[in-house]
Design an enzyme around this catalytic site. Sequence first.
Site, PDB file in Angstrom:
ATOM      1  N   GLY A 162       0.811  -1.197   0.103  1.00 66.23           N
ATOM      2  CA  GLY A 162       0.094   0.068   0.015  1.00 66.23           C
ATOM      3  C   GLY A 162       0.844   1.253   0.048  1.00 66.23           C
ATOM      4  O   GLY A 162       2.197   1.249   0.074  1.00 66.23           O
TER       5      GLY A 162
ATOM      6  N   PRO B 159       2.809   4.848   1.123  1.00 68.79           N
ATOM      7  CA  PRO B 159       3.334   5.127   2.502  1.00 68.79           C
ATOM      8  C   PRO B 159       2.204   5.854   3.277  1.00 68.79           C
ATOM      9  O   PRO B 159       1.544   6.398   3.027  1.00 68.79           O
ATOM     10  CB  PRO B 159       4.246   6.244   1.859  1.00 68.79           C
ATOM     11  CG  PRO B 159       4.665   5.841   0.691  1.00 68.79           C
ATOM     12  CD  PRO B 159       3.259   5.594  -0.110  1.00 68.79           C
ATOM     13  N   GLY B 160       2.618   5.375   4.458  1.00 76.80           N
ATOM     14  CA  GLY B 160       1.670   6.144   5.577  1.00 76.80           C
ATOM     15  C   GLY B 160       0.441   5.580   6.040  1.00 76.80           C
ATOM     16  O   GLY B 160      -0.477   5.846   6.700  1.00 76.80           O
ATOM     17  N   THR B 161      -0.006   4.453   5.341  1.00 76.47           N
ATOM     18  CA  THR B 161      -1.243   3.852   5.525  1.00 76.47           C
ATOM     19  C   THR B 161      -1.604   2.640   6.694  1.00 76.47           C
ATOM     20  O   THR B 161      -2.705   2.606   6.907  1.00 76.47           O
ATOM     21  CB  THR B 161      -1.919   3.169   4.156  1.00 76.47           C
ATOM     22  OG1 THR B 161      -0.847   2.225   3.869  1.00 76.47           O
ATOM     23  CG2 THR B 161      -1.977   4.196   2.979  1.00 76.47           C
ATOM     24  N   GLY B 162      -0.219   2.528   7.073  1.00 77.60           N
ATOM     25  CA  GLY B 162      -0.343   1.693   8.453  1.00 77.60           C
ATOM     26  C   GLY B 162       0.094   0.184   8.225  1.00 77.60           C
ATOM     27  O   GLY B 162      -0.265  -0.769   9.040  1.00 77.60           O
TER      28      GLY B 162
ATOM     29  N   THR C  26       3.394  -0.800   8.755  1.00 77.63           N
ATOM     30  CA  THR C  26       4.249  -1.205   9.902  1.00 77.63           C
ATOM     31  C   THR C  26       3.539  -1.060  11.122  1.00 77.63           C
ATOM     32  O   THR C  26       3.676  -1.898  12.164  1.00 77.63           O
ATOM     33  CB  THR C  26       5.334  -0.135   9.882  1.00 77.63           C
ATOM     34  OG1 THR C  26       6.093   0.073   8.571  1.00 77.63           O
ATOM     35  CG2 THR C  26       6.495  -0.343  10.907  1.00 77.63           C
TER      36      THR C  26
ATOM     37  N   HIS D 185      -6.629  35.251 -12.282  1.00 73.05           N
ATOM     38  CA  HIS D 185      -6.065  33.607 -12.423  1.00 73.05           C
ATOM     39  C   HIS D 185      -6.966  32.799 -11.217  1.00 73.05           C
ATOM     40  O   HIS D 185      -7.490  31.877 -11.865  1.00 73.05           O
ATOM     41  CB  HIS D 185      -4.541  33.564 -12.134  1.00 73.05           C
ATOM     42  CG  HIS D 185      -4.308  32.303 -12.358  1.00 73.05           C
ATOM     43  ND1 HIS D 185      -3.483  31.855 -13.690  1.00 73.05           N
ATOM     44  CD2 HIS D 185      -4.323  30.975 -11.777  1.00 73.05           C
ATOM     45  CE1 HIS D 185      -3.170  30.673 -13.690  1.00 73.05           C
ATOM     46  NE2 HIS D 185      -3.688  30.047 -12.534  1.00 73.05           N
ATOM     47  N   GLU D 186      -6.873  33.285 -10.333  1.00 74.30           N
ATOM     48  CA  GLU D 186      -7.598  32.586  -9.162  1.00 74.30           C
ATOM     49  C   GLU D 186      -9.272  32.555  -9.293  1.00 74.30           C
ATOM     50  O   GLU D 186      -9.761  31.501  -9.079  1.00 74.30           O
ATOM     51  CB  GLU D 186      -7.474  32.703  -7.830  1.00 74.30           C
ATOM     52  CG  GLU D 186      -5.989  32.474  -7.295  1.00 74.30           C
ATOM     53  CD  GLU D 186      -5.363  31.038  -7.456  1.00 74.30           C
ATOM     54  OE1 GLU D 186      -6.302  30.197  -7.544  1.00 74.30           O
ATOM     55  OE2 GLU D 186      -4.285  30.915  -7.688  1.00 74.30           O
TER      56      GLU D 186
END
Length: 682
Positions: A235, A237-240, A242, A458-459
């Site tokens: 998955g 990175p950072g999804t759990g 480990t 622009h915005e």
Amino acid sequence: MSDNKKKGGFSVYWIYALAGIAFIAIQLFYGTESKITIDRKQTLFDLVDSSGVAKITIINNNRADFQLNAEGVSLVKSMKEGEFPKIWNQLKKLNSLEKQKKQVIVLENIGDLGNFENSIEKERNFPCDRDTDTDYLGTILAYLLPFGIIFLIWFFVMRRMTGGGGGGGGGQIFNIGKSKAQLYEKGKSTNVTFKDVAGLEGAKEEIVEIVEFLKNPKKYTDIGAKIPKGALLVGPPGTGKTLLAKAVAGEAKVPFFSLSGSDFVEMFVGVGASRVRDLFRQAKEKSPSIIFIDEIDAIGRARGKNNGFNSNDERENTLNQLLTEMDGFGTNSGVIILAATNRADVLDSALLRAGRFDRQIYVDMPDLNERKEIFQVHLKPLKLENDVDIEFLSKQTPGFSGADIANLCNEAALIAARKDKKKVGKQDFLDAVDRIVGGLEKKNKIITKEEKKTIAFHEAGHATISWLLEFASPLVKVTIVPRGQSLGAAWYLPEERSITTTEQLLDQMCSALGGRAAEELMFGKISTGALSDLEKVTKQAYAMVSIYGLNKRLGNISYYDSQGRDMFTKPYSDDTAKIIDEEVSSLIESQYQRALSILTEHREKLVELADKLLTDEVIFKENLESIFGKRPWEPAELSAPETEEQSNENPSEASEEGTNLDSKSSDAVEDLPDQDLSEDPQ
């Protein structure tokens, strides 16, 4: 008992300490044996003139050793000049005349040998003997010291490279082939349990089953089931991934070996394979047990591909040994392998086959409900005000991983503490979202009036197009205050989709091109501020044509290689490449003309919106509703929480994310050339 033994055991460092003490003692006692040293030649001459010297020996042509006779001892006792008192103080320690006469006195430096001999032998007619004195200890040290220094440097470097740390038997030098896995057993755990893992219900179910199998194998073996060899957590990175493994270490009542893929790789040939063998040997001895290898792609990359550019025989040897240990000729019962990676596409196919990693568990980005559970976990240690709504925060963080949410909660607490608040409030979380996604606000950045007006239109162009198109992500906030690397930004709250249609992609492209279209419409010229917009749109267009098969001219064809094997060759001809370029250019230009057409039709409202931006610097959803009216196709559940918060008119209202064709992220437009929040559709 074993711990006490280990602490009180003999250490190899005692040997080094004793050797050092012995060396110092030899130097002190051997180097300073019972000799009296003097500095002045005249002292010796006076003693010779007084017939007080029994014998003189010239040593190595640079030193003179002599002994006194009875008259010389008597003379030294009676005279108080020169160095005689110094000689007498040391002679007094000898309690007999015979010992005093045998005492050697050393003139350390005789100067020029010819002059000295002339003064003693010719002028004073006193014969001198000749002798040589070899310093055996000094000679040995002169030869051995360089080798000793080299050995010590090598010893230090080897210990640093192999992990350092003390220990008997030579420390780590002779343990370089041993496994570096951290072992959790006998009550030692990571203090993380499955209760600490929010969301990931499907992944948790399979992981819990593996732990349950080791705790109660009879339940499964009674009906003929076999223990799975391994499970691979895949998955972003950072999804759990480990975290799940840590929970297994905390829950399992069996030995748990934890290490990373890079722990196998060393500069020495054969070390990786040796560590794999040692790891599995330890795991088999303690079976049933679990081995967890984090970032397994460090050693599990596909073999035999592009060796000329990425050859590493040591890594391949390590992988071969791992494959053999997981499912080779020998038995490996009672040992389960867990591994985690976010690069499953580069792993060797032999590693992924059934019998090695039987299960591949995909750990995806959390959806809305899973984000609620993750927020509940990370909000527990925080002191919160009553206005914090977990459901609202979950809706404001699409595309956030579990690690991102943990960082968000911590950032909100830091912001609240910076404001000297006792509790963390809703606005602190919204400020944290803006800080993480958009960067630090820079109100002191110098921008000319012309540049500010260009940024405002622009915005406003982005905001107008996204408001008027059905499938564009609903806008939450627009600002022209510089933040991070951007000169201005628009925040959107995307709908969380499982698939994305052609119409939705086209509306997103048109919205992204609205900024440049507004510049051309209002000023008759364009600027470099649309770089990130063009980059995002170009990636989307190429993905639509060559990856997702959304182009009628090319048809239902995808040239995407999920394995990434064709790195240097195109899977299509030059004629097809020309067609792809033409279709991409046509697609982008058609959406640009569409944006121009929409902005021309609503030019007065565009100007009104830009003026509002120039005045307030930040505008919200209700400002667009007052100018354009409500969007007829907007779901009611999306607008409710936003309206409640937007009444505060605060610059930090919602999240801004990069566009991803997985449709699990939002649609952001940044305006500085080197700012890019978009993601590669591949």
